[in-house]
Design a protein around this motif. Structure first.
Motif, mmCIF file in Angstrom:
data_model
loop_
_atom_site.group_PDB
_atom_site.id
_atom_site.type_symbol
_atom_site.label_atom_id
_atom_site.label_comp_id
_atom_site.label_asym_id
_atom_site.label_seq_id
_atom_site.Cartn_x
_atom_site.Cartn_y
_atom_site.Cartn_z
ATOM 1 N N GLY A 136 50.011 29.482 34.782
ATOM 2 C CA GLY A 136 48.640 29.834 35.142
ATOM 3 C C GLY A 136 47.805 30.139 33.917
ATOM 4 O O GLY A 136 48.337 30.447 32.846
ATOM 5 N N LEU A 137 46.480 30.071 34.070
ATOM 6 C CA LEU A 137 45.555 30.336 32.964
ATOM 7 C C LEU A 137 44.446 31.289 33.386
ATOM 8 O O LEU A 137 43.963 31.243 34.524
ATOM 9 C CB LEU A 137 44.909 29.037 32.466
ATOM 10 N N TRP A 138 44.011 32.118 32.426
ATOM 11 C CA TRP A 138 42.907 33.071 32.575
ATOM 12 C C TRP A 138 41.605 32.435 32.099
ATOM 13 O O TRP A 138 41.576 31.748 31.075
ATOM 14 C CB TRP A 138 43.214 34.298 31.731
ATOM 15 N N PHE A 139 40.530 32.705 32.837
ATOM 16 C CA PHE A 139 39.198 32.236 32.448
ATOM 17 C C PHE A 139 38.206 33.382 32.588
ATOM 18 O O PHE A 139 38.288 34.175 33.527
ATOM 19 C CB PHE A 139 38.738 31.074 33.340
ATOM 20 N N SER A 140 37.237 33.429 31.686
ATOM 21 C CA SER A 140 36.195 34.450 31.762
ATOM 22 C C SER A 140 35.039 33.994 32.655
ATOM 23 O O SER A 140 33.917 34.465 32.510
ATOM 24 C CB SER A 140 35.680 34.801 30.360
ATOM 25 N N THR A 141 35.326 33.098 33.569
ATOM 26 C CA THR A 141 34.397 32.584 34.574
ATOM 27 C C THR A 141 33.076 32.177 33.919
ATOM 28 O O THR A 141 33.050 31.172 33.228
ATOM 29 C CB THR A 141 34.216 33.587 35.737
ATOM 30 N N ASN A 142 31.983 32.929 34.078
ATOM 31 C CA ASN A 142 30.702 32.467 33.514
ATOM 32 C C ASN A 142 30.150 33.382 32.428
ATOM 33 O O ASN A 142 28.960 33.312 32.109
ATOM 34 C CB ASN A 142 29.658 32.319 34.630
ATOM 35 N N THR A 143 30.985 34.243 31.854
ATOM 36 C CA THR A 143 30.538 35.097 30.745
ATOM 37 C C THR A 143 31.216 34.660 29.453
ATOM 38 O O THR A 143 32.358 34.198 29.467
ATOM 39 C CB THR A 143 30.842 36.577 31.030
ATOM 40 N N LEU A 144 30.507 34.805 28.353
ATOM 41 C CA LEU A 144 31.010 34.334 27.068
ATOM 42 C C LEU A 144 31.793 35.449 26.381
ATOM 43 O O LEU A 144 31.253 36.197 25.563
ATOM 44 C CB LEU A 144 29.851 33.856 26.197
ATOM 45 N N VAL A 145 33.066 35.560 26.731
ATOM 46 C CA VAL A 145 33.956 36.563 26.147
ATOM 47 C C VAL A 145 34.902 35.834 25.196
ATOM 48 O O VAL A 145 35.805 35.120 25.615
ATOM 49 C CB VAL A 145 34.740 37.316 27.234
ATOM 50 N N PHE B 255 44.938 29.939 38.684
ATOM 51 C CA PHE B 255 43.712 30.090 37.909
ATOM 52 C C PHE B 255 43.162 31.490 38.154
ATOM 53 O O PHE B 255 42.862 31.851 39.296
ATOM 54 C CB PHE B 255 42.697 29.026 38.322
ATOM 55 N N LYS B 256 43.059 32.255 37.083
ATOM 56 C CA LYS B 256 42.577 33.638 37.169
ATOM 57 C C LYS B 256 41.132 33.694 36.674
ATOM 58 O O LYS B 256 40.840 33.325 35.537
ATOM 59 C CB LYS B 256 43.463 34.550 36.312
ATOM 60 N N PHE B 257 40.239 34.174 37.543
ATOM 61 C CA PHE B 257 38.805 34.241 37.230
ATOM 62 C C PHE B 257 38.423 35.700 36.984
ATOM 63 O O PHE B 257 38.531 36.533 37.888
ATOM 64 C CB PHE B 257 37.993 33.661 38.388
ATOM 65 N N ASP B 258 37.962 35.985 35.780
ATOM 66 C CA ASP B 258 37.662 37.358 35.381
ATOM 67 C C ASP B 258 36.226 37.442 34.858
ATOM 68 O O ASP B 258 35.608 36.430 34.520
ATOM 69 C CB ASP B 258 38.647 37.776 34.281
ATOM 70 N N PHE C 86 39.159 38.478 39.736
ATOM 71 C CA PHE C 86 39.239 39.779 39.076
ATOM 72 C C PHE C 86 37.835 40.361 38.911
ATOM 73 O O PHE C 86 36.991 40.240 39.785
ATOM 74 C CB PHE C 86 40.026 39.650 37.768
ATOM 75 N N ASN C 87 37.575 41.007 37.803
ATOM 76 C CA ASN C 87 36.374 41.822 37.641
ATOM 77 C C ASN C 87 35.085 41.067 37.944
ATOM 78 O O ASN C 87 34.855 39.978 37.444
ATOM 79 C CB ASN C 87 36.308 42.365 36.209
ATOM 80 N N GLY C 88 34.242 41.701 38.764
ATOM 81 C CA GLY C 88 32.921 41.176 39.063
ATOM 82 C C GLY C 88 32.764 40.591 40.451
ATOM 83 O O GLY C 88 31.640 40.339 40.892
ATOM 84 N N PHE C 89 33.867 40.376 41.155
ATOM 85 C CA PHE C 89 33.781 39.778 42.486
ATOM 86 C C PHE C 89 33.715 40.820 43.594
ATOM 87 O O PHE C 89 33.874 40.504 44.763
ATOM 88 C CB PHE C 89 34.967 38.844 42.718
ATOM 89 N N GLN D 195 43.068 33.529 46.902
ATOM 90 C CA GLN D 195 44.245 34.040 47.597
ATOM 91 C C GLN D 195 44.491 35.523 47.294
ATOM 92 O O GLN D 195 45.245 36.177 47.982
ATOM 93 C CB GLN D 195 45.492 33.238 47.205
ATOM 94 N N MET D 196 43.864 36.034 46.249
ATOM 95 C CA MET D 196 43.988 37.453 45.906
ATOM 96 C C MET D 196 42.692 37.901 45.252
ATOM 97 O O MET D 196 42.137 37.178 44.449
ATOM 98 C CB MET D 196 45.165 37.679 44.942
ATOM 99 N N GLN D 197 42.226 39.078 45.634
ATOM 100 C CA GLN D 197 40.987 39.606 45.057
ATOM 101 C C GLN D 197 41.197 41.044 44.592
ATOM 102 O O GLN D 197 41.733 41.876 45.317
ATOM 103 C CB GLN D 197 39.857 39.559 46.084
ATOM 104 N N TYR D 198 40.764 41.292 43.374
ATOM 105 C CA TYR D 198 40.943 42.573 42.702
ATOM 106 C C TYR D 198 39.563 43.230 42.633
ATOM 107 O O TYR D 198 38.561 42.542 42.473
ATOM 108 C CB TYR D 198 41.504 42.231 41.333
#
Length: 222
Positions: free
Chosen positions: A67-76, A121-124, A171-174, A200-203
């Motif tokens: 699996g891979l982590w993504f900073s979704t739509n923020t530039l981190v 796919f991890k969306f943070d 993850f964060n922001g949802f 499938q999972m929400q934090y």
């Protein structure tokens, strides 16, 4: 630093535990595997000189899905790729989902990795209030948030229809409070249950045991 040497050593430990009977389905490569200028398509050269192929192959050979982590739509720790620039907000730190070229290119990057074997796919760090300066001038934050949510929801629905083995986690922001969990009820950022149609999972924010102190640590976490 997140290097290939570290990741492969940890994979060996995971497989050692797996042989001893511990159940693992996935190995999530967390934050900052990506090159700052690669638009989520290339890995950091100094830390992964040959890219991720050896890691992906070894996971697959041992029944572990990568699996891979993504900073979704923020530039981190990543720069705006050329197709993202017409989606940038005024501060240049986040991209709108419903304006410009960011979302189509981001979904293309996810498909690129699915085709190479990534299955989770991890969306943070999402920012659903991100909008171009033109949109900010004429729309309320509520309207912007709804347009961003609708665009991302539809894109993720389509991605899951095309790629049924994909597991998407939020993850964060949802929903929930990113900064702390001590604010008075009702929650300032309630969870939008529509996200459960695609994730499938929400934090919902970092849990801090000191927010509700109990003698038993795990009850504090609960």
């Amino acid at each position: 630093p997140l290097t290939e040497t570290l990741a492969m050593r940890e994979l060996d430990e995971l497989l050692r535990l797996k042989r001893a009977g511990v159940h693992f389905d996935y190995y999530m490569m967390d934050a900052f595997w990506f090159a700052p200028d690669g638009g989520y398509r290339t890995w950091r050269k100094p830390n992964w000189p040959d890219g991720p192929d050896a890691w992906i192959r070894k996971c697959q050979a041992n029944g572990v899905r990568p699996g891979l982590w993504f900073s979704t739509n923020t530039l981190v720790k990543i720069q705006a790729a050329p197709p993202w620039k017409d989606s940038l907000n005024k501060s240049g730190g986040a991209m709108s989902f419903y304006e410009g070229g960011f979302l189509p290119d981001f979904m293309s990057a996810l498909q690129f990795w699915y085709d190479r074997g990534i299955r989770m796919f991890k969306f943070d760090f999402v920012d659903l209030t991100a909008a171009t300066p033109a949109a900010e001038a004429k729309l309320s934050k509520t309207e912007i948030r709804e347009r961003n949510a609708a665009a991302l929801l539809e894109a993720l629905r389509a991605f899951r229809r095309k790629n049924p083995e994909a597991v998407l986690i939020a993850f964060n922001g949802f929903g929930g409070d990113l900064d702390n969990t001590s604010s008075q009820l009702p929650f300032r950022e309630p969870t939008d249950l529509r996200w459960l149609e695609v994730f499938q999972m929400q934090y919902t924010g970092d849990p801090r045991p000191s927010d509700v102190p109990e003698a038993n640590f795990w009850r504090s976490m609960d």
